[in-house]
Design an enzyme around this catalytic site. Structure first.
Site, PDB file in Angstrom:
ATOM      1  N   GLN A  35      11.507   4.876  30.185  1.00  0.00           N
ATOM      2  CA  GLN A  35      12.166   5.715  29.178  1.00  0.00           C
ATOM      3  C   GLN A  35      13.661   5.415  29.069  1.00  0.00           C
ATOM      4  O   GLN A  35      14.287   5.788  28.083  1.00  0.00           O
ATOM      5  CB  GLN A  35      11.958   7.196  29.484  1.00  0.00           C
ATOM      6  CG  GLN A  35      10.511   7.636  29.324  1.00  0.00           C
ATOM      7  CD  GLN A  35      10.368   9.098  29.662  1.00  0.00           C
ATOM      8  OE1 GLN A  35      10.140   9.439  30.818  1.00  0.00           O
ATOM      9  NE2 GLN A  35      10.518   9.950  28.669  1.00  0.00           N
TER      10      GLN A  35
ATOM     11  N   CYS B  66       7.935  15.537  25.835  1.00  0.00           N
ATOM     12  CA  CYS B  66       8.424  14.293  26.414  1.00  0.00           C
ATOM     13  C   CYS B  66       9.831  14.032  25.892  1.00  0.00           C
ATOM     14  O   CYS B  66      10.088  14.201  24.695  1.00  0.00           O
ATOM     15  CB  CYS B  66       7.485  13.153  26.017  1.00  0.00           C
ATOM     16  SG  CYS B  66       7.945  11.557  26.692  1.00  0.00           S
TER      17      CYS B  66
ATOM     18  N   HIS C 295       1.916  12.740  33.985  1.00  0.00           N
ATOM     19  CA  HIS C 295       2.604  12.375  32.744  1.00  0.00           C
ATOM     20  C   HIS C 295       3.553  11.205  32.999  1.00  0.00           C
ATOM     21  O   HIS C 295       3.575  10.221  32.252  1.00  0.00           O
ATOM     22  CB  HIS C 295       3.347  13.613  32.224  1.00  0.00           C
ATOM     23  CG  HIS C 295       4.205  13.377  31.022  1.00  0.00           C
ATOM     24  ND1 HIS C 295       3.902  13.921  29.791  1.00  0.00           N
ATOM     25  CD2 HIS C 295       5.359  12.690  30.851  1.00  0.00           C
ATOM     26  CE1 HIS C 295       4.842  13.559  28.920  1.00  0.00           C
ATOM     27  NE2 HIS C 295       5.739  12.820  29.544  1.00  0.00           N
TER      28      HIS C 295
ATOM     29  N   HIS D  19       3.576   6.971  31.958  1.00  0.00           N
ATOM     30  CA  HIS D  19       4.657   6.159  31.372  1.00  0.00           C
ATOM     31  C   HIS D  19       4.711   4.773  32.021  1.00  0.00           C
ATOM     32  O   HIS D  19       4.959   3.773  31.338  1.00  0.00           O
ATOM     33  CB  HIS D  19       6.019   6.830  31.549  1.00  0.00           C
ATOM     34  CG  HIS D  19       6.370   7.818  30.495  1.00  0.00           C
ATOM     35  ND1 HIS D  19       6.530   7.476  29.167  1.00  0.00           N
ATOM     36  CD2 HIS D  19       6.626   9.151  30.560  1.00  0.00           C
ATOM     37  CE1 HIS D  19       6.866   8.553  28.474  1.00  0.00           C
ATOM     38  NE2 HIS D  19       6.909   9.580  29.291  1.00  0.00           N
TER      39      HIS D  19
END
Length: 172
Positions: free
Chosen positions: A50, A94, A136, A140
Site C-alpha cells: 500500500q 481499506c 485483510h 494485500h
C-alpha cells in the site's frame, strides 16, 4: 516519516509481495514509517504494497477500546498457520480504497506466525477484529483486496469511484 498510500486501482496493489529474508535497519525504518502512516490516516492496519513496497510486511494496531493500551505490531512474512471453522462478518474498509465499506466474511480466529523487527520468529492466536485485520493485510501481500470478495457489480462500482477520486486528486 509518513508515506503516500497508493489508491486502487494501482497495478502494484494486485502483485504478490516478495518474502523478507533478513531484517535490516531500512526494513525496521519502513515498519516505523508504516505505523506512523497508518496512525495518521487513521487506520488499524497497513501492508507494505500500500506504500509501494512489494515486500511481505504488515503493521497493525487494533486496540481501539476506551483506555486500551496501543499495541503496534510489525510482522515480516506473516502467515496464517491455522484458522477457525467459525466465521465472522465485519464491515471492512481499506486505506487504499478510501470511504468505501462492505461486509466481508472470514474465519473468526487465526493462528499467525511471523518474524518481528528483531528477526525473532513469533506465533500467536488472534480473534475478532485482530483476526479480520490480519487476514485483510495478509491478503494485500498476495495481491488481493477486500473488494475481491464482493460481487462483480459492487466491485466495479467501487473501482469506478476510485478512478474518479484519483482524477479529482490529480487535478487538485
Amino acid at each position: 516519516m509518513k508515506r503516500p498510500i497508493l489508491i486502487h486501482p494501482d497495478p502494484r496493489l494486485k502483485k504478490v509481495s516478495a518474502a523478507v529474508d533478513d531484517i535490516t535497519d531500512a526494513r525496521r525504518q519502513l515498519a516505523e514509517d508504516m505505523l506512523e502512516t497508518m496512525y495518521d490516516a487513521p487506520g488499524i492496519g497497513l501492508a507494505a504494497p500500500q506504500v509501494g513496497v512489494l515486500e511481505r510486511l504488515v503493521v497493525l494496531d487494533c486496540a481501539k477500546r476506551e483506555g486500551e493500551e496501543p499495541r503496534p505490531l510489525a510482522m515480516f512474512n506473516p502467515e496464517i498457520v491455522a484458522a477457525s471453522d467459525e466465521l465472522n462478518t465485519y464491515e471492512e474498509g481499506c486505506l487504499s480504497i478510501p470511504e468505501q465499506f462492505a461486509d466481508v466474511t472470514r474465519p473468526a480466529e487465526v493462528q499467525v506466525r511471523w518474524m518481528d523487527v528483531d528477526g525473532a520468529l513469533r506465533e500467536e492466536g488472534f480473534g475478532g477484529l485482530w483476526a479480520t485485520c490480519l487476514q485483510h493485510e495478509i491478503d494485500h501481500l498476495n495481491g488481493k483486496l477486500f473488494i475481491d470478495y464482493l460481487g462483480p457489480m459492487k466491485r466495479q462500482m467501487i473501482t469506478r469511484r476510485m478512478v474518479k477520486l484519483k482524477r479529482e486528486q490529480a487535478r487538485a
